[in-house]
Write an enzyme that holds these catalytic residues in place. Structure first.
Site, short mmCIF file in Angstrom:
data_model
loop_
_atom_site.label_atom_id
_atom_site.label_comp_id
_atom_site.label_asym_id
_atom_site.label_seq_id
_atom_site.Cartn_x
_atom_site.Cartn_y
_atom_site.Cartn_z
N GLN A 9 -4.35 -9.61 -8.25
CA GLN A 9 -3.10 -9.90 -8.96
C GLN A 9 -2.87 -11.41 -9.02
O GLN A 9 -3.17 -12.13 -8.07
CB GLN A 9 -1.95 -9.23 -8.19
CG GLN A 9 -0.69 -9.05 -8.99
CD GLN A 9 0.28 -8.09 -8.29
OE1 GLN A 9 -0.12 -7.30 -7.45
NE2 GLN A 9 1.53 -8.15 -8.65
N SER A 88 -8.28 -8.27 -2.74
CA SER A 88 -7.06 -7.44 -2.72
C SER A 88 -7.19 -6.29 -3.73
O SER A 88 -8.06 -5.43 -3.58
CB SER A 88 -5.83 -8.32 -2.99
OG SER A 88 -4.64 -7.61 -2.79
N LEU A 89 -6.36 -6.26 -4.77
CA LEU A 89 -6.46 -5.26 -5.83
C LEU A 89 -7.90 -5.15 -6.35
O LEU A 89 -8.38 -4.06 -6.67
CB LEU A 89 -5.53 -5.65 -6.97
CG LEU A 89 -5.82 -5.06 -8.36
CD1 LEU A 89 -5.48 -3.59 -8.38
CD2 LEU A 89 -5.08 -5.81 -9.44
N ARG A 113 -0.89 2.58 -6.19
CA ARG A 113 -0.78 1.39 -5.31
C ARG A 113 0.32 0.46 -5.81
O ARG A 113 1.16 0.00 -5.03
CB ARG A 113 -2.13 0.66 -5.31
CG ARG A 113 -2.22 -0.58 -4.44
CD ARG A 113 -3.60 -1.23 -4.65
NE ARG A 113 -3.91 -2.26 -3.68
CZ ARG A 113 -3.63 -3.55 -3.81
NH1 ARG A 113 -3.00 -3.98 -4.90
NH2 ARG A 113 -3.97 -4.42 -2.87
N HIS A 198 0.08 -7.64 2.02
CA HIS A 198 -0.83 -7.80 3.16
C HIS A 198 -0.10 -8.26 4.41
O HIS A 198 -0.54 -9.16 5.13
CB HIS A 198 -1.98 -8.76 2.79
CG HIS A 198 -2.77 -8.28 1.62
ND1 HIS A 198 -3.60 -7.18 1.70
CD2 HIS A 198 -2.81 -8.69 0.33
CE1 HIS A 198 -4.13 -6.96 0.50
NE2 HIS A 198 -3.66 -7.86 -0.35
N GLN A 247 -6.03 -1.90 4.11
CA GLN A 247 -5.97 -3.17 3.38
C GLN A 247 -4.54 -3.64 3.09
O GLN A 247 -4.26 -4.84 3.13
CB GLN A 247 -6.77 -3.05 2.08
CG GLN A 247 -7.06 -4.35 1.39
CD GLN A 247 -6.90 -4.26 -0.12
OE1 GLN A 247 -5.84 -3.91 -0.61
NE2 GLN A 247 -7.96 -4.58 -0.83
#
Length: 295
Positions: A9, A88-89, A113, A198, A247
């Site tokens: 993102q 991440s994503l 998500r 996170h 995660q």
């Protein structure tokens, strides 16, 4: 050895994917399939929307995923990774591109998500801040000193040496930024993000996403996937699931992921998806390897 990496993102931009849609029949069909799955025309926002529309979490995450995965699929025989990773994503994009999850299931997980994270952000407002020019140890220690019960800040994204993103409650972030500037940080600035990704504030999203992940079929990927939680290669579907669930509340260990990929033979990194953020990070992690976008 070739490694393919997938952004997260923040890399989105209006117009992303439009050239693929207009020039490639496979891409067009996949984008239209995505519109059906999501129940709204995400392509209209991606190609011709506004920055504000594209910044909505329910749009941003699937948009970046779609651009990344469809870009990889359109490479055809040129997509021959020895290893993959995603920031991440981007880890979900990497898993779909590597065949561990189907395109349809991957998109549904990304959307689940995004919605779970949005809900968690509304329940516990927080933010993130980029810290430039200090060692990881100093930043970690400062976060520990500032954090109290109910007012937390943690190291979230280990992007490259000298660049770390912290995440947590607004007050804790502000206090940490002041201390880090006093400790000599070149920059310690809150980011324009929707929440404390996170970090422990994402626990409700983690619990919600766990149900969706456990209900999804995962296969062994065609190559090792270096996952965010530990920076290590994984091919076992059950391990991959556990790491993907963890995660959301764990740090993104991007520096160690890239270092381990290089140690295991990667010398050519291709970024699949919008922007050049990962290419920049890889260049700062190790200047001896090639890092580029899709030619």
């Amino acid at each position: 050895m070739k490694a393919f990496v997938f952004p997260g993102q923040g890399s989105q931009f209006v117009g992303m994917g439009k050239d693929l849609y207009e020039s490639n029949e496979t891409a067009k069909n996949l984008f239209e399939k995505a519109n059906e799955i999501l129940g709204f025309r995400i392509t209209d926002i991606m190609f011709d929307g506004t920055d504000e529309q594209l910044k909505e979490t329910k749009v941003t995450q699937p948009a970046v995923f779609l651009h990344s995965v469809i870009s990889a699929i359109c490479l055809g025989d040129e997509f021959k990774p020895a290893m993959v990773a995603g920031h991440s994503l981007g880890e979900l994009s990497a898993l779909v591109a590597a065949g561990a999850v189907s395109f349809e299931d991957g998109l549904k997980l990304v959307y689940a998500r995004a919605m779970a994270m949005q809900k968690a952000c509304e329940a516990a407002p927080g933010t993130m801040a980029a810290v430039i020019g200090l060692s990881d140890e100093v930043i970690e220690q400062t976060c520990a000193e500032v954090s109290t019960e109910g007012n937390v800040v943690v190291a979230a994204n280990y992007n490259c040496p000298g660049q770390l993103v912290i995440s947590g409650n607004m007050d804790a972030i502000n206090a940490a930024c002041e201390k880090l500037k006093a400790a000599g940080a070149k920059r310690a600035l809150p980011l324009k993000v929707g929440g404390a990704f996170h970090s422990p504030l994402m626990q409700p999203a983690k619990e919600e996403l766990e149900k969706a992940i456990q209900a999804t079929t995962f296969s062994a990927p065609l190559c090792p996937v270096y996952q965010n939680v530990d920076g290590l290669p994984h091919t076992d579907p059950s391990e991959i699931k556990v790491n993907l669930i963890a995660q959301l509340t764990s740090s993104v260990r991007w520096t160690s992921s890239v270092q381990n990929m290089i140690k295991d033979g990667a010398d050519d990194f291709t970024e699949c998806g919008p922007g050049k953020a990962l290419q920049g990070m890889i260049g700062r992690i190790d200047k001896t390897v090639a890092a580029h976008g899709i030619a």
